[in-house]
Design an enzyme around this catalytic site. Structure first.
Site, PDB file in Angstrom:
ATOM      1  N   GLN A 126     -10.883   1.006   7.041  1.00 23.16           N
ATOM      2  CA  GLN A 126      -9.864   1.859   6.688  1.00 23.16           C
ATOM      3  C   GLN A 126      -9.797   2.028   5.489  1.00 23.16           C
ATOM      4  OE1 GLN A 126      -6.071  -0.095   5.855  1.00 23.16           O
ATOM      5  NE2 GLN A 126      -6.601  -1.648   7.318  1.00 23.16           N
ATOM      6  N   SER A 129      -5.941   3.160   0.845  1.00 17.98           N
ATOM      7  CA  SER A 129      -5.383   3.069  -0.541  1.00 17.98           C
ATOM      8  C   SER A 129      -6.321   3.551  -1.540  1.00 17.98           C
ATOM      9  CB  SER A 129      -5.284   1.610  -0.915  1.00 17.98           C
ATOM     10  OG  SER A 129      -4.130   1.351  -2.084  1.00 17.98           O
ATOM     11  N   SER A 161     -11.136  -2.609   3.650  1.00 17.45           N
ATOM     12  CA  SER A 161     -11.476  -3.788   4.524  1.00 17.45           C
ATOM     13  C   SER A 161     -12.901  -3.163   5.241  1.00 17.45           C
ATOM     14  CB  SER A 161     -10.445  -4.182   5.397  1.00 17.45           C
ATOM     15  OG  SER A 161      -9.494  -4.397   4.402  1.00 17.45           O
ATOM     16  N   GLU A 244      -0.087  -2.330  12.451  1.00 24.20           N
ATOM     17  CA  GLU A 244      -0.509  -3.109  11.546  1.00 24.20           C
ATOM     18  C   GLU A 244       0.405  -4.453  11.252  1.00 24.20           C
ATOM     19  OE1 GLU A 244      -1.771  -1.579   7.719  1.00 24.20           O
ATOM     20  OE2 GLU A 244      -3.441  -3.291   7.666  1.00 24.20           O
ATOM     21  N   SER A 369       2.766  -4.324   0.844  1.00 27.99           N
ATOM     22  CA  SER A 369       3.398  -5.669   0.211  1.00 27.99           C
ATOM     23  C   SER A 369       4.712  -6.041   0.715  1.00 27.99           C
ATOM     24  CB  SER A 369       3.088  -5.432  -1.267  1.00 27.99           C
ATOM     25  OG  SER A 369       4.246  -4.751  -1.522  1.00 27.99           O
ATOM     26  N   ASN A 370       4.585  -7.449   0.546  1.00 24.71           N
ATOM     27  CA  ASN A 370       6.081  -8.008   1.114  1.00 24.71           C
ATOM     28  C   ASN A 370       7.194  -7.420   0.284  1.00 24.71           C
ATOM     29  OD1 ASN A 370       4.196  -9.360   2.787  1.00 24.71           O
ATOM     30  ND2 ASN A 370       5.143 -11.272   2.217  1.00 24.71           N
ATOM     31  N   GLU A 371       6.894  -6.940  -0.957  1.00 20.70           N
ATOM     32  CA  GLU A 371       8.075  -6.147  -1.545  1.00 20.70           C
ATOM     33  C   GLU A 371       8.417  -5.161  -1.032  1.00 20.70           C
ATOM     34  OE1 GLU A 371       5.549  -7.906  -3.049  1.00 20.70           O
ATOM     35  OE2 GLU A 371       6.244  -9.286  -4.234  1.00 20.70           O
TER      36      GLU A 371
END
Lengths: 387, 351
Positions: A126, A129, A161, A244, A369-371
Site C-alpha cells: 500500500q 501515506s 508496508s 483494514e 492511529s488510535n487517536e
C-alpha cells in the site's frame, strides 16, 4: 441467539483442518520482511493456498475463492492460526484491495487484478501515506496527471508496508491540482518495477524492512489503473480503511492463539513470577475471547444484511491495545531473558515474544492511529461536536 | 451460529426500556429519595402488570418461561435507569430459586402470590453478606449449613445496613431455623443455589453494562452542552478520548455479556467462566465509564447536583454483589488452566 456451530460448519472446520494438516510447512518460514528469500517462500505458500482454493475463501469462485460467508471465514481463520500456518504476505491485497476492487472495480479490472492477486503472482503493497500525511490522508500531495490515456505519477510515498519486495502498489493521488483536502483524489495502481519508481527500505524498530519510501518520478501508468471515478479516491479509500481496521485485518484467532501460548508460558514459569502476572495472563485470555465474541456478533449481523459501522474503529483500538498488553505480560514472565534476541543461543523460541512486542507497538499507529479512531468514535458514535 | 437477538427478545426489551424511560428518570429517583420511600408503588405496579415478575419461572410453574438470554437486555435497561425496585433480584434470581422448591406447599403458596406480583421474595445467598430489599420482601430464602430455609420477613430480625447507594436497602437477617422454615436439605439446595449465583452474577453484570452506558451518555450530553473557552468541551480531543475509551470498554463487554446469557443454561465450567468474565468486563466498563463521566462533568461531577453519582454508587454496590473481582477471576482461572484453549474452543461446552 444460537452459539453452536451447525453440522455444516463443523464439517467445514474438519475439511479446513485436514487440508492444513497436509499442507502447512513443517518449519516456520523466514520472515517476509527480512529478506527476498523469506518473501519468496511466502509467495510460494500463497500459491499452495491458491491451488487448494484456500487463499481467498470469501471471494467469489470466479476469482479463485469459495464464496464463503463471514462465519465460515472466521472458522477458516481459527483453523489457519491453530495450525500455525504462515502469515499472509499478500494481506494488503487480500484483505484491503481485494474487497475494495470487488466493490468499485470494473469487470475488466477485476479480471486483470483479482486473479493474479489470488494466485500469489502479484503481491501488493500500500502506498497511502506521505511524509507530511500520516493519519491525515487528505493532505496527500503526490499527483497524477492524465496525459492521453496514461497517468503521470509524481511524488513521495512513505510507510509503505511490503513495498521493498512487492510487485504492485495502490496509492492515493491528487488528480485535480486545484483541489483541496479529500476532494480531487484518485486511487491508482502502479507496478513497483515501473520506470521512474525508486523504493528505499526503512529499517523498522526491529531491524527488518517491512516498510519503505517510494519515490515516483514521472511514472506512467494506463488510466485503466484508476479504481473508481476520478476524484472518488477518498470515499473508496475510506471503505478500504474500514476493511483494514474492521474485520479483515485482525481476525480474532491470531490473538486467541497468542493467548494460549501466553498461558502455556505462564504455566511453565508459574513458580518464578509475581502474582500480578497471573491477573495479566487471565486478562489477556479474556480480552482475546471478548474480541472473538465481538467479531462473531458483528459477523452475524453482517450476514443478516447489516453494515459495518463504528466497529471498524472500536475494533482497531481494542486489538492493538490487547496485543501490547499480551506481549508485555509475556515479557514480564520471561524476566531477564526477555531482552534476548532470537539469535542468542540461550533464547530458544522465546525471542518471538520480543519480536511480537515490537510489532505490537506499531498497532496503535498504523491503519489510522488510535487517536484518530477515538476521534471517530467520539464524533460518529457518540455524536460529539467536531473541533 | 447466529449471535443476534430475536425480534421478540429485542421487542420485549424495548418495551421495558420505554417504560423505564417514562417513569424512572433521575428526577423520579430524587423524588423517591425525598419521600424516604423504598419503592415507587406506582412504577412497581406498572412493571408487575407486564408480567415480568415470573419472567424466568417455567411456564409449567406459572411463569413466562423465559431464559437468561431473553432477560439480559431487560436487566441492562434496569441498570441504565438506575431502577430502585427489585425487578432483577426478585424476578431474575429469587423467584427461579423459589420455584426450584415448589413441591413444598409453603413455597408453592408463596410462589403463586409472587408470580402474581402481590409480593416479592429476596435471597440471602452465601455469596452476598447482606440481603437486599429485605424490608419490602414478604419472605427471604436463607441458607443455614447448606440447607435452604424460607422465612417470612415479619418473623425474622432484620437490621438495616446503610449502603452508599441511597436505593439499596441492605439488611442482616437473623432467624430461628426450624422444621417449619426448612425447605430443602443441603443435598437438594446445592444445585439451585449455584444456579442462583450464576443468574445473580450475570444479571448484576447486565446492570453494570447499563450503568456504564448511562454514565457515558450523561457525560456526552454534558460535554455537548457545557462551554469552556467559547466552545463545547466535547469538541476538545482530550474530552473526546476519555469518552471514546469508556465506550470501547462497553463495546467489548457487551458480546461477553450476551454470550454468557446465551450459554448460562449449560451450567458447566465453560458457562460459569463466561459469566464470570462478563461480570469482570462489565464491572470494569462501569468503573471506567463512571469515573470518566465524573471527570467530564468537572467539579459538577463531584456534586449531588448532577446525576452521575447515582450510577457510580450503584456500580460500587454491584461490583462485589454476587461475587467480587477475586472470586470471578478464580472462576475464569479454573477454566483457563484446566481445559484446552484456542480459537476453536470459544463456544465450548462440557462433552
Amino acid at each position: 441467539m444460537d452459539l453452536d456451530y451447525t453440522d455444516e460448519q463443523q464439517a467445514f472446520r474438519q475439511e479446513v483442518r485436514s487440508w492444513l494438516e497436509k499442507h502447512v510447512p513443517g518449519k516456520p518460514l523466514p520472515s517476509f520482511d527480512a529478506s527476498r528469500e523469506g518473501f519468496e517462500a511466502h509467495r510460494a505458500w500463497e500459491r499452495v493456498l491458491a491451488e487448494g482454493r484456500w487463499g481467498m475463501v470469501t471471494w467469489p469462485e470466479s476469482y479463485g475463492g469459495r464464496g464463503l460467508d463471514l462465519i465460515q471465514w472466521l472458522i477458516f481463520e481459527e483453523e489457519y492460526y491453530r495450525a500455525g500456518a504462515p502469515l499472509r504476505v499478500n494481506q494488503n491485497g487480500i484483505f484491503l484491495l481485494g474487497p475494495t476492487l470487488m466493490e468499485y472495480g470494473t469487470d475488466e479490472q477485476k479480471a486483470r487484478f483479482l486473479t493474479s492477486m489470488a494466485s500469489g503472482d502479484e503481491i501488493w503493497a500500500q502506498a497511502w501515506s506521505e511524509p507530511q500525511a500520516g493519519s491525515d490522508l487528505a493532505s496527500v500531495r503526490a499527483t497524477a496527471v492524465l496525459e492521453g490515456d496514461e497517468y503521470v505519477l509524481k511524488g513521495h510515498k512513505i510507510w509503505s508496508s511490503r513495498a521493498v519486495f512487492a510487485d504492485w502498489a495502490f496509492g492515493l493521488f491528487r488528480t485535480d491540482p486545484a483541489s483541496q483536502r479529500h476532494k480531487g483524489l484518485s486511487l491508482i495502481f502502479f507496478p513497483l518495477n515501473a520506470s521512474g519508481v525508486r523504493v528505499q527500505a526503512i529499517p523498522q524498530i526491529d531491524g527488518e524492512t517491512g516498510f519503505a519510501e517510494i519515490f515516483l518520478d514521472d511514472v506512467r501508468v494506463p488510466a485503466f489503473n484508476r479504481l473508481g471515478g476520478e476524484g472518488e479516491g477518498w470515499n473508496i479509500c475510506m471503505a478500504t480503511a474500514g476493511f483494514e481496521r474492521g474485520l479483515m485485518l485482525r481476525s480474532p484467532a491470531r490473538f486467541q492463539v497468542a493467548a494460549r501460548k501466553l498461558v502455556e508460558l505462564y504455566k511453565a514459569h508459574e513458580a518464578e513470577v509475581e502474582p500480578t502476572v497471573k491477573a495479566a495472563v487471565l486478562q489477556s485470555w479474556m480480552d482475546a475471547e471478548a474480541y472473538a465474541l465481538s467479531i462473531y456478533a458483528t459477523a452475524s449481523r453482517l450476514a443478516a444484511g447489516g453494515h459495518i459501522g463504528a466497529e471498524a474503529s472500536t475494533n482497531k483500538i481494542f486489538w492493538s491495545e490487547m496485543d501490547i498488553a499480551m506481549h508485555k505480560a509475556a515479557l514480564s514472565i520471561l524476566g531477564a531473558r526477555a531482552e534476548l534476541l532470537r539469535s542468542a543461543p540461550e533464547a530458544g523460541d522465546i525471542g518471538r515474544w520480543l519480536d511480537g512486542y515490537f510489532f505490537s507497538l506499531a498497532g496503535p499507529i498504523y491503519a489510522g492511529s488510535n487517536e484518530i479512531q477515538r476521534n471517530i468514535i467520539a464524533e460518529r458514535m457518540l455524536g460529539l461536536p467536531r473541533a | 451460529m447466529d449471535f443476534r437477538f430475536s425480534e421478540e427478545q429485542t421487542m420485549t426489551a424495548d418495551v421495558v426500556r420505554e417504560l423505564l424511560n417514562d417513569v424512572c428518570q433521575p428526577a423520579d429517583l430524587r423524588r423517591l429519595m425525598g419521600d424516604g420511600a423504598a419503592r415507587d408503588e406506582e412504577r412497581w405496579a406498572k412493571i408487575v402488570e407486564m408480567g415480568l415478575a415470573g419472567a424466568l419461572v417455567a411456564e409449567g410453574k406459572g411463569g413466562l418461561g423465559l431464559s437468561a438470554i431473553d432477560f439480559v437486555q431487560i436487566a441492562e435497561a434496569c441498570g441504565y435507569a438506575g431502577l430502585p425496585e427489585p425487578l432483577v433480584e426478585n424476578a431474575g434470581v429469587a423467584l427461579p430459586l423459589l420455584a426450584a422448591f415448589s413441591e413444598n406447599a409453603r413455597v408453592a403458596a408463596l410462589l403463586e402470590r409472587a408470580l402474581a406480583g402481590e409480593v416479592t421474595v429476596t435471597v440471602a445467598h452465601p455469596a452476598n453478606p447482606f440481603v437486599a430489599d429485605g424490608d419490602t420482601a414478604e419472605a427471604v430464602l436463607v441458607v443455614r449449613d447448606g440447607a435452604m430455609h424460607l422465612v417470612e420477613t415479619a418473623k425474622a430480625t432484620l437490621v438495616a445496613q446503610a449502603s452508599v447507594d441511597p436505593f439499596r436497602r441492605l439488611f442482616t437477617v437473623e432467624f430461628e431455623p426450624s422444621d417449619a422454615t426448612l425447605v430443602a436439605g443441603a443435598d437438594e439446595a446445592g444445585v439451585p443455589l449455584a444456579a442462583a449465583l450464576d443468574r445473580g452474577a450475570l444479571f448484576a453484570a447486565a446492570q453494570m453494562q447499563g450503568i456504564a452506558q448511562r454514565c457515558v451518555d450523561l457525560g456526552v450530553a454534558y460535554a455537548k452542552e457545557r462551554q469552556q473557552f467559547g466552545k463545547p468541551i466535547g469538541s476538545y480531543q482530550a474530552v473526546k478520548h476519555h469518552l471514546a475509551t469508556a465506550q470501547v470498554k462497553i463495546e467489548f463487554a457487551r458480546p461477553v455479556l450476551h454470550a454468557a446469557a446465551a450459554q448460562l443454561e449449560q451450567g458447566d465450567l465453560y458457562s460459569r467462566a463466561r459469566i464470570s468474565q462478563a461480570k469482570l468486563a462489565c464491572t470494569d466498563a462501569a468503573d471506567v465509564a463512571a469515573r470518566t463521566s465524573i471527570q467530564v462533568h468537572g467539579a459538577m461531577g463531584y456534586s449531588w447536583e448532577v446525576d452521575v453519582h447515582f450510577f457510580l454508587k450503584r456500580g460500587i454496590a454491584l461490583t462485589n454483589w454476587w461475587g467480587g473481582t477475586a472470586f470471578h477471576r478464580e472462576r475464569v482461572a479454573a477454566r483457563v488452566f484446566a481445559r484446552p484453549l484456542g480459537p476453536e474452543h470459544t463456544f465450548a461446552r462440557e462433552a
